[in-house]
Design a protein around this motif. Structure first.
Motif, mmCIF file in Angstrom:
data_model
loop_
_atom_site.group_PDB
_atom_site.id
_atom_site.type_symbol
_atom_site.label_atom_id
_atom_site.label_comp_id
_atom_site.label_asym_id
_atom_site.label_seq_id
_atom_site.Cartn_x
_atom_site.Cartn_y
_atom_site.Cartn_z
ATOM 1 N N ALA B 279 14.965 10.830 5.725
ATOM 2 C CA ALA B 279 15.755 9.613 5.814
ATOM 3 C C ALA B 279 14.858 8.395 5.958
ATOM 4 N N ARG B 280 13.857 8.564 6.851
ATOM 5 C CA ARG B 280 12.941 7.428 7.032
ATOM 6 C C ARG B 280 12.144 7.174 5.761
ATOM 7 N N ALA B 281 11.725 8.273 5.142
ATOM 8 C CA ALA B 281 10.949 8.134 3.903
ATOM 9 C C ALA B 281 11.754 7.349 2.887
ATOM 10 N N GLU B 282 13.031 7.656 2.823
ATOM 11 C CA GLU B 282 13.860 6.975 1.850
ATOM 12 C C GLU B 282 13.936 5.479 2.151
ATOM 13 N N ARG B 283 14.079 5.202 3.471
ATOM 14 C CA ARG B 283 14.163 3.797 3.854
ATOM 15 C C ARG B 283 12.867 3.063 3.507
ATOM 16 N N HIS B 284 11.755 3.747 3.855
ATOM 17 C CA HIS B 284 10.448 3.123 3.563
ATOM 18 C C HIS B 284 10.232 2.969 2.062
ATOM 19 N N LEU B 285 10.705 3.954 1.340
ATOM 20 C CA LEU B 285 10.549 3.883 -0.118
ATOM 21 C C LEU B 285 11.295 2.683 -0.676
ATOM 22 N N ALA B 286 12.478 2.453 -0.122
ATOM 23 C CA ALA B 286 13.256 1.294 -0.553
ATOM 24 C C ALA B 286 12.496 0.008 -0.239
ATOM 25 N N GLU B 287 11.856 -0.015 0.926
ATOM 26 C CA GLU B 287 11.052 -1.190 1.280
ATOM 27 C C GLU B 287 9.899 -1.361 0.295
ATOM 28 N N LEU B 288 9.292 -0.222 -0.022
ATOM 29 C CA LEU B 288 8.166 -0.264 -0.963
ATOM 30 C C LEU B 288 8.616 -0.838 -2.305
ATOM 31 N N HIS B 289 9.776 -0.358 -2.779
ATOM 32 C CA HIS B 289 10.260 -0.862 -4.063
ATOM 33 C C HIS B 289 10.553 -2.349 -3.985
ATOM 34 N N ARG B 290 11.088 -2.746 -2.826
ATOM 35 C CA ARG B 290 11.381 -4.160 -2.652
ATOM 36 C C ARG B 290 10.085 -4.970 -2.682
ATOM 37 N N ALA B 291 9.086 -4.466 -1.971
ATOM 38 C CA ALA B 291 7.801 -5.172 -1.920
ATOM 39 C C ALA B 291 7.174 -5.242 -3.314
ATOM 40 N N GLU B 292 7.305 -4.142 -4.031
ATOM 41 C CA GLU B 292 6.729 -4.127 -5.372
ATOM 42 C C GLU B 292 7.472 -5.110 -6.282
ATOM 43 N N ALA B 293 8.778 -5.092 -6.153
ATOM 44 C CA ALA B 293 9.582 -6.007 -6.973
ATOM 45 C C ALA B 293 9.228 -7.457 -6.658
ATOM 46 N N GLU B 294 8.945 -7.703 -5.393
ATOM 47 C CA GLU B 294 8.591 -9.066 -4.997
ATOM 48 C C GLU B 294 7.282 -9.494 -5.673
ATOM 49 N N ILE B 295 6.325 -8.575 -5.666
ATOM 50 C CA ILE B 295 5.037 -8.905 -6.306
ATOM 51 C C ILE B 295 5.232 -9.121 -7.808
ATOM 52 N N ARG B 296 6.022 -8.261 -8.412
ATOM 53 C CA ARG B 296 6.285 -8.425 -9.859
ATOM 54 C C ARG B 296 6.895 -9.796 -10.131
ATOM 55 N N GLU B 297 7.833 -10.165 -9.295
ATOM 56 C CA GLU B 297 8.500 -11.439 -9.469
ATOM 57 C C GLU B 297 7.497 -12.588 -9.340
ATOM 58 N N LEU B 298 6.633 -12.475 -8.306
ATOM 59 C CA LEU B 298 5.635 -13.529 -8.068
ATOM 60 C C LEU B 298 4.687 -13.665 -9.252
ATOM 61 N N ILE B 299 4.180 -12.528 -9.695
ATOM 62 C CA ILE B 299 3.185 -12.583 -10.766
ATOM 63 C C ILE B 299 3.831 -13.061 -12.066
ATOM 64 N N ALA B 300 5.044 -12.587 -12.300
ATOM 65 C CA ALA B 300 5.753 -13.047 -13.500
ATOM 66 C C ALA B 300 5.942 -14.558 -13.452
ATOM 67 N N SER B 301 6.206 -15.087 -12.276
ATOM 68 C CA SER B 301 6.447 -16.529 -12.165
ATOM 69 C C SER B 301 5.195 -17.326 -12.512
#
Lengths: 466, 568, 449
Positions: B279-301
């Motif tokens: 359960a925790r892994a899943e939560r952390h994984l979601a955070e990881l995806h969010r963090a990754e998406a944030e970086i993608r968004e930043l770099i794309a910008s």
């Protein structure tokens, strides 16, 4: 991958000759030059090395050496090819060989363009000219340009070659012809203008065989053991000029003048009229150098006042009945137009000076750029300083070789025409040059050489407002 | 800078808008170029941060390395890049024309004609700026010596399958771009500055946003103002409104936005790795995806404005008509592409790290020839470029005043008409200087300078002037000098006599239309129209002793040694 | 190679400008602002002095220790300088890695590059003296002592972040090289560690050049210590960089004789600030008058601008990457219509014409076309400009298609148009003036028939 540059090396080359005698000892220029020549010929004819390099400062007898080496090689039964860089150089060399040894069979290999060589060569029965190397087979000496030699394929290599003006030859040009000979004597002046490329060659900077570098730097990078000689005496430059040119442009390979201070004299039949041009001529006649300084002003290259001043100096030089005394003849020899040259940095400046001279009715004076004056000799030169009136110094204008050529063409005197303010211009020159790893730093650099020459000229300054 | 270009820049200052320095387009533009906008990590030689890449203006592929210090992520980026670039490159490989070429028959040693393939078109890679071209070279160098697991099962950190091949193609494109006038890989800033002069310096022109602002400012805004905004305007958070075109990023972006985002990403990764239950892994994984998406968004910008700018630049360039000789140069690019295709197909090893002596000399000679051809062709294609050559004394244009028929004094007399041209130009002429002009049918006619005409007409050759100049290296600066009144002798107000020496057919009478008539407008150049290359050089195996003898073959191909801490 | 040093035009006492008098120190303090501590000059800043030696504004501000970055900000023209923390971290990591083994790897690299046949340093014999001391003066003294001791010891020694000083217009500048190696023969080598790569033995020449100029400043500062210690500073510095795409160090020796000569000369010329200061109006100051928070500028911006304008600048676009004040100077240069704003090279053929307005007025001064040149004016710059303008106008008229961006100015430019009444400006559309000849299409031979 450091490519040593002979002009920068610290110690004299093995087998080389020292530039001058120790302080206090009497210097016998003829003996020193003869020793150097003997050592060069010995290494060339009997040495174990495939190459011999000879550095020759301005007027040190390079052509004499080339002619003599060619004759001796031919006499020893070793046919040779000679590589020069321009058609004019090839024609000069062939003419000299034929005049000095009318029996020597010489071939002039030329291009298939119209008027490929100087028709004066046709007057020599011993000279055969052809665009096909096969026509010249069996001749003792065959001379051509590097560009023409590069197209010669499928021939038995010559046992020997002489490469003239090797410092002005590019490494890639040597690559194209080096297969044609087994061993070679490389002769040239390291102080003159370096070869260059019109496109970027940075990606090869620092490589021993950088194709845009000089042929000699590649040769020595790959064959550091080759004997390097130096002709120690300038027979052209007077005693007033040799020390300056040697210090400013050949700091690590000094040379001496073959004549003493009293040996060359320049006199005028007509006394000075007190004008700037006349005063600077008197100064130059007296000291060997003169600086005619015009008021500071930013001008385009063809500064009409400076161009006019150059022309006026030449006009007065002729009008005042100059006569030169030198070791060549006891009697004064009239200074005629053909013994005078004007040197500029740019072609348009040369054209403007020619027009100004024509306007003053002067004919027969050579007017050309530093590039084209390389290798030539006159009694008096009048130089339009490359930095005169400029808003900034550029790499082109600071190039050591350019100033060296302009300041070393004369046997008697050199008059420089320049606007004031060049020292400040040099001071304000930004130094933010990029540095390539592995590329040997070239000394002296143009900035310092310019300062050295300027400081010397300042002692012979005549300020004048046209 | 030539005076004519300087003048264009000053006009741009006056008009507050870029001014043309070309009237036709001098570079080939593909119908379907691959635009590549890369970003790299500051301070790291070969650690890409991200890229926008693709052939569709509205659908760039976004590639992002969320943590550039992670080798796996970098390899994933390169593998993905290869997935986009290689199919594009390959898509031009099979559509071929057949061309005839002379090759030396190995048995007879004679030159015989052979049929060879020439790709009908070639892939074209566009990057925003000169630094982008350098980055393509660096990427190429970093990849081509990598080993895949297939090549070498023992290799410690095998590269993804197609990465070394991508390295070879990028190396080829990077090297080809050093050839003057070549168009396989081009920087948008170079393309634009070739055709427009701005009211700022060449250094400032390297900023794609500012450059475009001068050429095509937003409605109603003067170019200088728009350029200044593009260069330096920041939002409330201190971020540039127009990010740099890369591959370097703006330090403010790195420090304020990217570094915190990467820290969140790193923390999330740690958390995922250390998670104790699903359960925790899943939560952390979601955070990881969010963090990754944030970086993608930043770099794309950071890349999107540059991506759009490259396409906007393309629009502007496509509006210019293509120069007549551009296709001819593009054909050489097609040869270059075809040649590399063949080397790859033949299984040849990657390009060596350092050229051997012969290859270096060959490349230099080829580039010098290309430079001369480019200069000639651009002048012939474009009156504005020719104007610069005329100002420099390398060409002259004018009206034919008189034509006097004459013949050569040979056994079979050939036509050598003397043409008097009245011109205000001041070419750098000397007796016998060769001259060239384009005939109406496109062929080149040769002539030679025969002297200045007397005011009342030609009187044959003037007195012979100077000896021929050195055949060796000439002063680079000398070629580009403005002509001066001093070049023309007093009284000869620009009437020149040209002796035609070619282009008139084989007969005793010149072919129809090959000799100009009084009143015709003609333009002669002092430069050749199709300058040829230098001599053949020896084979590398025959490198002479002066250049170190034949090169050692083996060393050059070894892969880079790999360590734990490699960047690429 | 124990080569001879580069010849310097003024070798004696070079690098040590004569100590300025008290009056000058006082004047510089006034210029800076009495309450302001001098902004320290580091090696990079000292090396940058050579980037534009003709600029009096920069010489004075640097000499007086003015914080140019803060000044530029206060003027509303902040410089775009800054370092990414990624680059910073990377640099630190690499340097730490290079020095991790107590200098063994560094001395080995240095010895390999020397190729002088001397015995290689034995592993574990390189000493790394402790240089910790209080304050820059203390560290400088500690460094000098350590250098003397290491030289006397006759072995390999690595000084990690030593401190040396140079006298800049009366105040010491403290400089911190990455490292200095003492050789067994008593000579010293400056080590410069950079994080840009050497790929296949070559590196970005601009970056190597900057590193060489920076290292030359260290070598110059060390020269004075060496003179006292009876040692000598080698004129080749060791540049250490990551090899290819790895984190492994590689190195090359870089000959910095030219950079040494240039730096010496620039430092000597800093004394010139006395002359510059003497020409300034009394009471002139660049004081920002910071509020008590030490950040808020209370000085009116007009006053500051007037103060800066009182000293001449020599702006060139290259300044943008070398001087914190460049954006301000550029704006002033552009407002004045200076041609330098287009590049240093533009001036070459313009003679006495220094503004865009003057150039355009000269170029369009008289009706002319390419075939009928205007009568010569006697000024070759003007004549050439007129020819250039006429040729350009003719070519634009003959253009095969409408040339984009040739429209009229959207707004009056900063330099008012010289109103060439008689001449159809080049901005006039292609149809405005009939070309001198029938114009062929864009097909072959467009320019030339």
């Amino acid at each position: 991958m450091t490519a040593p540059h002979p002009a920068t090396g610290g110690a004299p080359a093995p087998g080389g000759t020292p530039g001058g005698a120790a302080d206090g000892e009497a210097f016998d220029p003829a003996a020193a030059a003869a020793r150097a020549t003997e050592a060069i010929l010995h290494d060339t004819l009997h040495g174990p090395h495939r190459g011999v390099v000879v550095d020759s400062p301005p007027g040190a007898g390079k052509s004499t050496l080339v002619v003599r080496a060619a004759r001796e090689l031919a006499a020893a039964g070793r046919p040779l090819m000679v590589v020069a860089q321009t058609n004019a150089q090839v024609d000069d060399l062939v003419d000299r060989l034929a005049r000095e040894d009318p029996e020597l069979p010489v071939g002039r290999l030329h291009s298939s363009e119209p008027h490929p060589y100087d028709p004066v060569l046709d007057q020599h029965p011993s000279v055969r000219a052809s665009a096909k190397v096969a026509d010249l087979a069996g001749l003792d000496v065959v001379v051509s340009t590097a560009a023409k030699w590069a197209h010669i394929k499928g021939v038995e290599p010559w046992r020997h070659a002489i490469v003239d003006e090797a410092y002005q030859m590019r490494s890639d040009a040597l690559l194209a012809v080096a297969g044609l000979f087994e061993r070679a004597l490389f002769v040239g002046d390291p102080g003159q203008l370096d070869p260059f490329s019109v496109v970027g060659a940075d990606q090869w900077a620092g490589l021993s065989y950088d194709p845009s570098a000089s042929a000699v730097s590649t040769l020595l990078a790959h064959n550091p053991q080759l004997p390097q000689h130096r002709l120690p005496v300038s027979w052209r430059l007077p005693a007033s000029a040799a020390p300056l040119v040697s210090d400013a442009f050949y700091p690590y390979t000094p040379f001496r003048s073959g004549t003493g201070h009293g040996d060359r004299r320049l006199r005028f039949g007509v006394p000075s009229d007190g004008s700037g041009p006349d005063r600077v001529l008197d100064e130059a006649a007296e000291s060997g150098w003169g600086l005619l300084e015009l008021p500071a002003r930013r001008t385009p290259r063809t500064d009409p006042e400076a161009v006019g001043a150059v022309a006026l100096v030449v006009r007065r030089l002729l009008d005042r009945g100059g006569a030169a005394v030198s070791e060549r003849s006891a009697d004064p020899v009239p200074l005629t137009a053909d013994r005078i040259a004007v040197g500029t940095a740019h072609r348009d400046q040369a054209a403007a000076v020619r027009a100004a001279l024509a306007g003053l009715g002067v004919v027969g004076v050579t007017v050309d750029t530093a590039n084209r004056l390389q290798g030539r000799e006159f009694d008096v030169t009048v130089v339009l300083h490359p930095l005169s009136g400029r808003p900034d110094a550029t790499e082109f204008h600071l190039e050591t070789g350019r100033l060296c050529v302009l300041a070393s063409r004369h046997r008697h005197a050199c008059v420089v025409v320049c606007r004031a303010g060049v020292a400040e211009l040099l001071d304000e020159h930004p130094s933010t040059e990029p540095v390539q790893l592995g590329v040997t730093v070239k000394f002296p650099d143009g900035w310092e050489a310019n300062h050295a020459v300027l400081a010397h000229l300042a002692e012979h300054r005549v300020s004048w407002r046209p | 800078m030539s005076l004519i270009t300087a003048l264009a820049r000053m006009e741009a200052v006056r008009d507050r808008r870029a001014r043309p320095v070309a009237t036709v387009r001098h570079r080939h533009l593909s119908d379907r170029p691959l635009v590549f906008v890369p970003l790299t990590t500051a301070g790291e030689a070969g650690a890409p941060l991200g890229a926008l890449v693709g052939t569709e203006r509205d659908a760039p592929r976004l590639l992002v390395v969320a943590q550039p210090r992670d080798r796996d992520l970098r390899f994933a980026f390169l593998a993905e890049l290869a997935e986009v670039v290689l199919p594009y490159v390959d898509s031009y490989a099979d559509d071929v024309d057949l061309e005839e070429r002379k090759e030396t028959d190995p048995e007879t040693g004679k030159k015989v004609p052979v049929q060879v393939e020439l790709c009908a078109d070639a892939p074209q890679l566009l990057v925003p700026s000169g630094a982008g071209v350098e980055f393509v070279r660096l990427l190429g160098r970093s990849m081509r010596f990598r080993r895949t697991a297939e090549q070498d099962p023992e290799t410690p950190f095998p590269a993804p399958a197609r990465v070394p091949l991508l390295g070879r193609w990028l190396t080829h494109y990077g090297e080809r771009s050093r050839v003057p006038g070549s168009c396989l890989l081009q920087a948008m800033t170079d393309l634009l500055t070739r055709h427009w002069a701005t009211g700022q310096s060449h250094l400032e022109d390297q900023h794609l946003g500012a450059l475009l602002a001068w050429i095509d400012p937003p409605d109603g805004m003067p170019g200088d103002e728009a350029a200044l905004r593009a260069e330096s305007e920041r939002d409330a958070g201190g971020q540039l409104l127009c990010p740099p075109a890369g591959p370097a990023t703006d330090p403010a972006f790195d420090n304020k936005l990217l570094a915190p985002a990467m820290a969140r990403y790193d923390a999330a990764r740690m958390a995922v790795a250390g998670a104790e239950d699903g359960a925790r892994a899943e939560r952390h994984l979601a955070e990881l995806h969010r963090a990754e998406a944030e970086i993608r968004e930043l770099i794309a910008s950071q890349m999107r404005p540059t991506w759009d700018a490259v396409w906007r630049g393309l629009d502007l360039l496509r509006a210019l008509p293509e120069g007549a000789r551009v296709a001819e140069r593009w054909k050489r690019d097609r040869w270059s592409y075809t040649g590399h295709r063949d080397r790859v197909r033949a299984g040849e090893p990657p390009q060596p790290r350092v050229d051997d002596a012969v290859t270096a000399a060959q490349k230099l000679a080829a580039r010098e020839t290309a430079q001369a051809q480019l200069e000639a062709q651009e002048a012939l294609d474009d009156p504005l470029v020719m104007a610069g050559r005329r100002l420099a004394g390398e060409a002259f244009a004018g009206e034919v005043a008189e034509v006097v028929m004459a013949w050569s004094e040979t056994k079979v007399p050939r036509p050598r008409p003397l043409v008097t041209v009245r011109t205000g130009d001041r070419p750098h002429l000397a007796e016998g200087v060769k001259l060239y002009r384009v005939l109406p049918d496109g062929r080149t006619q040769t002539g030679e300078f025969a002297g200045y005409a007397e005011p009342d007409g030609p009187d044959g050759p003037a007195d012979p002037s100077e000896p021929d100049g050195p055949a060796g290296p000439a002063d680079p600066d000398e070629g580009a000098e403005p002509a001066r009144p001093g070049d023309v002798p007093e009284g000869a107000e620009g009437a020149l006599v040209v002796r035609l020496t070619g282009g008139m057919g084989r007969g005793k009478t010149p072919e129809q239309g090959s000799v100009p008539e009084p009143g015709d407008r003609v333009c002669w150049t002092l430069f050749e129209h199709a300058p040829r290359g230098g001599p053949e050089l020896p084979d590398p195996e025959a490198t002479p002793w002066t250049h170190g003898g034949p090169p050692e073959a083996a060393v050059a191909q070894a892969p880079d040694p790999v360590t734990e801490e490699d960047l690429l | 190679m124990a080569g001879r040093p580069a010849r310097q035009p003024e070798a004696a006492g070079a690098g040590r400008p004569p100590r300025p008098g008290k009056a000058l120190r006082q004047r510089l303090a006034e210029l800076r602002g009495p309450a302001t501590t001098p902004h320290p000059l580091d090696a990079r800043a000292l090396a940058a002095l050579a980037a534009n030696p003709g600029c009096r504004r920069r010489a004075l501000l640097d000499g007086a220790g003015v914080d140019k970055l803060a000044l530029a900000q206060a003027l509303g023209s902040p410089a775009a300088f800054g370092q990414s923390q990624f680059a910073h971290q990377r640099g630190n990591t690499f340097e730490a890695r290079v020095k991790a083994d107590g200098g063994q790897a560094l001395t080995r690299l240095l010895h390999e590059r020397l190729r002088d046949g001397s015995p290689a340093p034995e592993p574990g014999t390189t000493t790394v003296p402790d240089l910790t001391a209080a304050g820059p003066q203390g560290r400088t003294a500690r460094t000098a002592l350590a250098l003397r001791e290491a030289t006397a010891a006759g072995g390999w020694a690595l000084l990690d972040h030593p401190m040396v000083s140079l006298d800049i217009a009366g105040s010491p500048a403290f400089l911190e090289p990455d490292a200095v190696v003492v050789h067994p023969d008593g000579s010293w080598t400056v080590i410069e560690i950079k994080s840009f790569p050497m790929v296949d033995g070559s590196a970005d020449p601009a970056k190597v050049g900057a590193a060489a100029r920076q290292a030359a400043v260290y070598a110059l500062a060390l020269d004075r210590v060496a003179a006292l210690a009876g040692a000598r500073v080698r004129h080749e510095v060791l540049l250490v960089c990551p090899k290819d795409f790895s984190n492994l160090p590689t190195a090359e020796l870089v000959d910095v004789r030219k950079q040494l000569a240039v730096t010496r000369r620039q430092l000597t010329r800093l004394t010139r600030i006395e002359e510059i200061a003497a020409t300034l109006p009394d009471g002139l100051t660049f004081d920002l008058r910071l509020a008590d928070d030490g950040r808020t500028v209370t000085r009116p911006v007009e006053e500051l601008r007037a103060a800066v304008d009182a000293v001449d600048a020599a702006y060139a676009p290259e300044c943008l990457s070398a001087c914190e004040l460049a954006v301000h100077c550029r704006a002033r240069c552009r407002a004045a219509g200076g041609v330098e704003s287009l590049g240093r090279g533009v001036r070459g053929e313009l003679g006495g014409l220094t503004t865009v307005e003057a150039v355009l007025a000269a170029a369009l001064g008289e009706a002319a076309d390419a075939d009928r040149p205007a009568p010569p004016t006697g000024d070759p710059a003007v004549d050439a400009l007129r020819r250039a303008a006429a040729l350009r106008a003719e070519a634009l008229r003959a253009a095969p298609a409408a040339v984009p961006a040739a429209g009229p100015a959207p707004a009056p430019g900063p330099a008012p148009e010289p109103a060439p009444a008689a001449v159809p400006g080049p901005a006039a559309g292609p149809a405005a003036v009939p070309g001198p000849a029938a114009v062929p299409g864009p097909a072959q031979g467009a320019a030339c028939r």
